[in-house]
Motif scaffolding. Structure first.
Motif, PDB file in Angstrom:
ATOM      1  N   VAL A 144       0.862  -1.177   0.000  1.00 16.44           N
ATOM      2  CA  VAL A 144       0.000   0.000   0.000  1.00 16.44           C
ATOM      3  C   VAL A 144       0.904   1.235   0.000  1.00 16.44           C
ATOM      4  O   VAL A 144       1.929   1.268   0.683  1.00 16.44           O
ATOM      5  CB  VAL A 144      -0.915  -0.002   1.234  1.00 16.44           C
ATOM      6  CG1 VAL A 144      -1.704   1.293   1.339  1.00 16.44           C
ATOM      7  CG2 VAL A 144      -1.858  -1.210   1.197  1.00 16.44           C
ATOM      8  N   ALA A 145       0.531   2.236  -0.785  1.00 14.47           N
ATOM      9  CA  ALA A 145       1.336   3.464  -0.867  1.00 14.47           C
ATOM     10  C   ALA A 145       1.470   4.105   0.509  1.00 14.47           C
ATOM     11  O   ALA A 145       0.532   4.113   1.295  1.00 14.47           O
ATOM     12  CB  ALA A 145       0.679   4.449  -1.839  1.00 14.47           C
ATOM     13  N   ILE A 205       0.399  -0.613 -14.513  1.00 12.83           N
ATOM     14  CA  ILE A 205      -0.284  -0.409 -13.232  1.00 12.83           C
ATOM     15  C   ILE A 205      -1.764  -0.756 -13.275  1.00 12.83           C
ATOM     16  O   ILE A 205      -2.360  -1.031 -12.237  1.00 12.83           O
ATOM     17  CB  ILE A 205      -0.099   1.022 -12.670  1.00 12.83           C
ATOM     18  CG1 ILE A 205      -0.669   2.048 -13.623  1.00 12.83           C
ATOM     19  CG2 ILE A 205       1.336   1.311 -12.296  1.00 12.83           C
ATOM     20  CD1 ILE A 205      -1.259   3.218 -12.883  1.00 12.83           C
ATOM     21  N   ASP A 206      -2.359  -0.773 -14.471  1.00 13.59           N
ATOM     22  CA  ASP A 206      -3.775  -1.143 -14.524  1.00 13.59           C
ATOM     23  C   ASP A 206      -3.989  -2.644 -14.332  1.00 13.59           C
ATOM     24  O   ASP A 206      -5.123  -3.094 -14.207  1.00 13.59           O
ATOM     25  CB  ASP A 206      -4.437  -0.650 -15.817  1.00 13.59           C
ATOM     26  CG  ASP A 206      -3.752  -1.172 -17.058  1.00 13.59           C
ATOM     27  OD1 ASP A 206      -2.863  -2.025 -16.956  1.00 13.59           O
ATOM     28  OD2 ASP A 206      -4.124  -0.709 -18.155  1.00 13.59           O
ATOM     29  N   VAL A 208      -2.520  -4.150 -11.753  1.00 14.69           N
ATOM     30  CA  VAL A 208      -2.265  -4.367 -10.325  1.00 14.69           C
ATOM     31  C   VAL A 208      -3.600  -4.382  -9.569  1.00 14.69           C
ATOM     32  O   VAL A 208      -4.525  -3.644  -9.914  1.00 14.69           O
ATOM     33  CB  VAL A 208      -1.348  -3.253  -9.773  1.00 14.69           C
ATOM     34  CG1 VAL A 208      -1.122  -3.408  -8.269  1.00 14.69           C
ATOM     35  CG2 VAL A 208      -0.018  -3.247 -10.516  1.00 14.69           C
ATOM     36  N   ILE A 209      -3.695  -5.209  -8.550  1.00 12.21           N
ATOM     37  CA  ILE A 209      -4.872  -5.223  -7.670  1.00 12.21           C
ATOM     38  C   ILE A 209      -5.068  -3.823  -7.100  1.00 12.21           C
ATOM     39  O   ILE A 209      -4.107  -3.170  -6.678  1.00 12.21           O
ATOM     40  CB  ILE A 209      -4.674  -6.264  -6.551  1.00 12.21           C
ATOM     41  CG1 ILE A 209      -4.753  -7.675  -7.151  1.00 12.21           C
ATOM     42  CG2 ILE A 209      -5.703  -6.095  -5.441  1.00 12.21           C
ATOM     43  CD1 ILE A 209      -4.353  -8.767  -6.195  1.00 12.21           C
ATOM     44  N   SER A 210      -6.317  -3.357  -7.081  1.00  9.76           N
ATOM     45  CA  SER A 210      -6.534  -1.916  -6.883  1.00  9.76           C
ATOM     46  C   SER A 210      -6.020  -1.396  -5.539  1.00  9.76           C
ATOM     47  O   SER A 210      -5.592  -0.256  -5.454  1.00  9.76           O
ATOM     48  CB  SER A 210      -8.003  -1.542  -7.109  1.00  9.76           C
ATOM     49  OG  SER A 210      -8.846  -2.184  -6.210  1.00  9.76           O
ATOM     50  N   ASP A 211      -6.029  -2.224  -4.504  1.00  8.59           N
ATOM     51  CA  ASP A 211      -5.469  -1.787  -3.216  1.00  8.59           C
ATOM     52  C   ASP A 211      -3.988  -1.427  -3.306  1.00  8.59           C
ATOM     53  O   ASP A 211      -3.479  -0.693  -2.453  1.00  8.59           O
ATOM     54  CB  ASP A 211      -5.594  -2.926  -2.194  1.00  8.59           C
ATOM     55  CG  ASP A 211      -6.583  -2.589  -1.091  1.00  8.59           C
ATOM     56  OD1 ASP A 211      -7.229  -1.535  -1.178  1.00  8.59           O
ATOM     57  OD2 ASP A 211      -6.697  -3.383  -0.150  1.00  8.59           O
ATOM     58  N   THR A 213      -2.331  -0.419  -6.298  1.00  9.22           N
ATOM     59  CA  THR A 213      -1.978   0.318  -7.515  1.00  9.22           C
ATOM     60  C   THR A 213      -1.201   1.585  -7.190  1.00  9.22           C
ATOM     61  O   THR A 213      -0.200   1.901  -7.848  1.00  9.22           O
ATOM     62  CB  THR A 213      -3.257   0.655  -8.311  1.00  9.22           C
ATOM     63  OG1 THR A 213      -4.017  -0.551  -8.477  1.00  9.22           O
ATOM     64  CG2 THR A 213      -2.918   1.217  -9.665  1.00  9.22           C
ATOM     65  N   ALA A 214      -1.619   2.305  -6.161  1.00  7.83           N
ATOM     66  CA  ALA A 214      -0.871   3.502  -5.758  1.00  7.83           C
ATOM     67  C   ALA A 214       0.512   3.094  -5.240  1.00  7.83           C
ATOM     68  O   ALA A 214       1.515   3.761  -5.524  1.00  7.83           O
ATOM     69  CB  ALA A 214      -1.642   4.284  -4.694  1.00  7.83           C
ATOM     70  N   VAL A 251      -7.715   3.935 -11.709  1.00 10.08           N
ATOM     71  CA  VAL A 251      -6.308   3.724 -12.061  1.00 10.08           C
ATOM     72  C   VAL A 251      -5.589   5.068 -12.086  1.00 10.08           C
ATOM     73  O   VAL A 251      -4.490   5.226 -11.549  1.00 10.08           O
ATOM     74  CB  VAL A 251      -6.187   3.026 -13.439  1.00 10.08           C
ATOM     75  CG1 VAL A 251      -4.735   2.875 -13.841  1.00 10.08           C
ATOM     76  CG2 VAL A 251      -6.898   1.675 -13.420  1.00 10.08           C
ATOM     77  N   SER A 254      -5.107   6.489  -8.542  1.00  9.22           N
ATOM     78  CA  SER A 254      -4.054   5.741  -7.853  1.00  9.22           C
ATOM     79  C   SER A 254      -2.681   6.197  -8.327  1.00  9.22           C
ATOM     80  O   SER A 254      -1.757   6.374  -7.522  1.00  9.22           O
ATOM     81  CB  SER A 254      -4.197   4.234  -8.134  1.00  9.22           C
ATOM     82  OG  SER A 254      -5.362   3.708  -7.564  1.00  9.22           O
TER      83      SER A 254
END
Lengths: 359, 359
Positions: A144-145, A205-206, A208-211, A213-214, A251, A254
């Motif tokens: 996570v970012a 990055i699109d 990547v699992i959305s959690d 992506t950032a 996307v 993120s």
């Protein structure tokens, strides 16, 4: 896998080497820092790349990988430059890929089908001691970012857009190349399939699992910061999607919050009034500038500092008029970096970077 | 898997049945439409659920699944209500899960570890004819959002937040329950782990590949629209993350644009001033209202129509003051739906829905 800049690339584009099908191949020829030594395509064999796609006068098109190896014995990398129709790797491609690996070539694969998972090809790669790079494979790291990219010395610039396919990658690549010609240290950060194949690294990055992506976007900028590490350096991040795109806006956001840009370049295709494939109208440039200001402000403020227009297909008069209108509407410098060169945009970034370093 | 409303649930929460660890178990007891008949936790065996988490006076806590089956022979579902420390399924849990399956219980699993992929448990489930539902498993359908949820007859309301863990799920569940008590057709749309376990369906949208997160959100609303199908019906979508959260903002925007709400309820924990686990300040409520207006406007405009405050841990005086300040600042109805009940929020939605139907 060879380091960037040391690859001598044979592009496998059999049956599909043209401007529509070979976006990746053309991007690698136009913007890549690795040399393309041959293109494999039976359909256009005997010609040069420039005869078909307008660039690459010194790049011969040959019918087979064997022919490529014969005329370019220093080649060390095979790049799959088009997606075979139907999405499945045809038997004829398998033969060519095996031949390349047996000759010691690494393989860069941009297909959704991962060659490292292929029961035939993966063992042969291991046996030959060559590397297969499945460029679309998302990283395993699920992070996570955490705002690590928020306070880098280098100036981070992200291209954002009014829609998909308006020129965010090309804008970043054109500016990156010009800044390097001007002697600046500039790093292009690839965030999508074609950018990755051009630059030889990056994350789609699109995918990547959305959690995460950032977090993946942040990791990319941190990687670039190893090279662009001083206050006079520039990191140019390839944008994705659009904040106003009903399918891909997440996307985009993120990437904006993860890459933590200092400034944005807003990209727009002048003739487009609706989101492509939807019926939603594209907001005005000034509304888009305000929206990006609103969205970045709470996490890390990043002003739009210039407008990059795609005037493809427009008359010279119309193109110039659209550039004039963009500046009149937003008060920002604007240009079409492909038609007129990216000088105006590079100037805006250099001015911003100087002001930032001085503050 | 038994249909919703017909499950008799044994919650496996061994060693972790408390308010901090057992968010899912507590949510299922508080809001679920299926009956919880026992909780398995050696640490608190002999007590009732209410002794530990404040609700569930009629739910005994027992040391093993065997004890649960003995005192509640009608039970038909085992729900894993906490995540074992370390993320790996401990051997003691395996024994209990196997015992439950051999007794004919379906299993609802909210762990990241998927039991359907487990070499020991999956074959036993097949042998026993019971179903394992891995609630976190993202759907296979990879669909980009295409604005199908933009023009539904029912009023779609999404809870959005100033941060994670501020009460978006609870707010939606409280309002949903009250609207149903008032005789309205209302459907709660779960978009995260706990909401899914409570409602018995849904998708953990933060586990979806980011290109398809808006599409998955759209699919959920379309599913709810099968039940909430007229202009007097309400679809209440559980929000995720926050537009101003540096790690999860992309998930939030995908959900906003994919679920295409008609109206938003903004959720905030009154005592919180920074994004949890970060040092970023949370914007003011009025700034957040404006940000959501800016972000929804280009795709489908959705006003914030009420504020839901979480005043947990505050004195009654402070809680009332914070509700008063929220209304003074935004001009919107506000309340804490857990402390004061969700009537104010349900009223706001009913008024909005009536005005929408009349327009």
């Amino acid at each position: 896998m060879r380091p960037r800049g040391e690859r001598q690339i044979v592009v496998l584009a059999d049956g599909g080497f043209d401007l529509l099908e070979a976006k990746t191949a053309v991007g690698v020829i136009r913007y890549g820092i690795d040399r393309v030594v041959a293109v494999v395509d039976q359909t256009h064999a005997g010609k040069h790349a420039s005869d078909v796609v307008g660039i690459g006068t010194d790049i011969p098109i040959v019918p087979t990988v064997g022919d490529a190896l014969a005329i370019a014995p220093t080649s060390n990398t095979l790049l799959l430059g088009t997606a075979p129709r139907g999405g499945i790797l045809p038997a004829s491609w398998r033969v060519q890929i095996v031949q390349a690996m047996r000759a010691g070539l690494d393989v860069i694969n941009g297909l959704h089908a991962f060659l490292n998972d292929d029961d035939e090809l993966a063992p042969i790669a291991a046996e030959c001691g060559v590397t297969i790079w499945d460029a679309r494979r998302a990283p395993d790291s699920h992070r996570v970012a955490d705002t690590r990219a928020h306070a880098l010395p280098a100036t981070v610039v992200l291209t954002v857009g009014s829609d998909c396919n308006v020129g965010k990658m090309s804008t970043a690549l054109e500016i990156d190349a010009m800044l390097r010609r001007r002697g600046r240290t500039s790093v292009f950060v690839p965030t999508g399939q074609t950018g990755i194949m051009i630059a030889g690294w990056g994350v789609s990055i699109d995918e990547v699992i959305s959690d995460f992506t950032a977090g993946a976007s942040e990791d990319l900028v941190m990687e670039a910061a190893k090279t662009a590490s001083t206050s006079s350096d520039i990191i140019l991040v390839e944008g994705q999607g659009s904040l106003v795109h009903p399918g891909y806006s997440g996307v985009t956001l993120s990437l904006i919050h993860g890459s933590a840009p200092d400034a944005l370049i807003l990209c727009h295709q002048s003739s487009r009034t609706q989101i492509r494939r939807y019926t939603l109208p594209i907001p005005s440039l000034s509304d888009l500038v305000a929206l990006h200001r609103a969205v970045t402000a709470p996490v890390k403020a990043a002003p739009v500092i210039a407008i990059s227009l795609n005037t493809f297909g427009m008359s010279e008069e119309d193109a110039q008029a659209s550039v004039g209108r963009a500046t009149a509407e937003t008060g920002l410098p604007a240009t079409d970096p492909v038609r007129y060169g990216p000088g105006v945009l590079a100037d805006a970034i250099e001015a911003f970077s100087r002001a930032r370093a001085a503050s």
